[in-house]
Design a protein around this motif. Sequence first.
Motif, short mmCIF file in Angstrom:
data_model
loop_
_atom_site.label_atom_id
_atom_site.label_comp_id
_atom_site.label_asym_id
_atom_site.label_seq_id
_atom_site.Cartn_x
_atom_site.Cartn_y
_atom_site.Cartn_z
N SER A 118 0.85 -1.20 0.00
CA SER A 118 0.00 0.00 0.00
C SER A 118 0.88 1.24 0.00
N SER A 119 0.32 2.32 -0.53
CA SER A 119 1.02 3.61 -0.53
C SER A 119 -0.01 4.71 -0.46
N GLY A 120 0.38 5.83 0.08
CA GLY A 120 -0.52 6.98 0.20
C GLY A 120 -1.39 6.86 1.43
N ASN A 121 -2.17 7.92 1.65
CA ASN A 121 -3.02 7.94 2.84
C ASN A 121 -4.48 8.23 2.50
N GLY A 122 -4.89 7.90 1.29
CA GLY A 122 -6.28 8.10 0.89
C GLY A 122 -6.48 9.24 -0.07
N GLY A 123 -5.45 10.02 -0.33
CA GLY A 123 -5.57 11.10 -1.31
C GLY A 123 -5.23 10.56 -2.70
N ASP A 124 -5.21 11.45 -3.69
CA ASP A 124 -4.85 11.04 -5.05
C ASP A 124 -3.55 10.25 -5.04
N VAL A 132 -5.06 -12.89 -2.58
CA VAL A 132 -5.88 -13.87 -1.87
C VAL A 132 -5.64 -15.22 -2.53
N PRO A 133 -4.52 -15.89 -2.18
CA PRO A 133 -4.14 -17.11 -2.89
C PRO A 133 -5.18 -18.22 -2.84
N GLN A 134 -5.90 -18.36 -1.73
CA GLN A 134 -6.88 -19.44 -1.64
C GLN A 134 -8.03 -19.26 -2.64
N LYS A 135 -8.22 -18.04 -3.13
CA LYS A 135 -9.22 -17.79 -4.17
C LYS A 135 -8.58 -17.47 -5.51
N HIS A 136 -7.25 -17.57 -5.58
CA HIS A 136 -6.50 -17.21 -6.81
C HIS A 136 -6.95 -15.83 -7.28
N LEU A 137 -6.93 -14.87 -6.36
CA LEU A 137 -7.50 -13.55 -6.59
C LEU A 137 -6.53 -12.46 -6.18
N MET A 138 -6.44 -11.41 -7.01
CA MET A 138 -5.71 -10.21 -6.66
C MET A 138 -6.71 -9.05 -6.70
N ILE A 139 -6.65 -8.20 -5.69
CA ILE A 139 -7.53 -7.04 -5.61
C ILE A 139 -6.64 -5.82 -5.52
N LYS A 140 -6.88 -4.86 -6.42
CA LYS A 140 -6.08 -3.64 -6.43
C LYS A 140 -7.03 -2.46 -6.23
N LEU A 141 -6.76 -1.68 -5.21
CA LEU A 141 -7.54 -0.49 -4.89
C LEU A 141 -6.69 0.73 -5.22
N ASP A 142 -7.26 1.66 -5.99
CA ASP A 142 -6.54 2.88 -6.38
C ASP A 142 -7.41 4.10 -6.16
N GLU A 143 -6.77 5.22 -5.89
CA GLU A 143 -7.44 6.51 -5.82
C GLU A 143 -6.77 7.44 -6.82
N LEU A 144 -7.44 7.66 -7.92
CA LEU A 144 -6.96 8.58 -8.93
C LEU A 144 -8.21 9.13 -9.63
#
Length: 158
Positions: A118-124, A132-144
Amino acid sequence: MKKLILLSGIFSLACFETAHADWKQAKWGMSVNQVKAKVPDAHEVSTDPNVQYSYNVVGSERVLLAEDNYKVQDMDYSVRYIFDENNKLKAIVMRGGEYNYIRTFNLLSGKYGKPASSSGNGGDMSSATWNVPQKHLMIKLDELMGTSIRYEPITDAL
């Protein structure tokens, strides 16, 4: 012996089952019609380049289904279902308002634990990634210019 071969065949097929996309029972690799059957509120998106441009998430990805006004704890999101060149589901992206980032970060952390990065503090330009390896899943959250959550499959391949 025949029972053993039959059971190992069934087990092998079960191991190759498509992983959950973690979204309304949709699974990676489903066709547009299969996803639509699981997500009846989604509407089809034209492949016309001008329409695709307005729904586009990254580069030339193909958004073939979308769901508007999806609510997550009083936060509004639009959902984009991204399909590959064979019209198989390959990613799901949720786009929300710029003030959704911190609440969304906390919700995802509550469900999946501490992010892998993670990087940033909630701003742009803030971002976080959960694996989430058990679900073979990657989740990416971005603020832009808004909050974006991208769900996509991960594999064990190098």
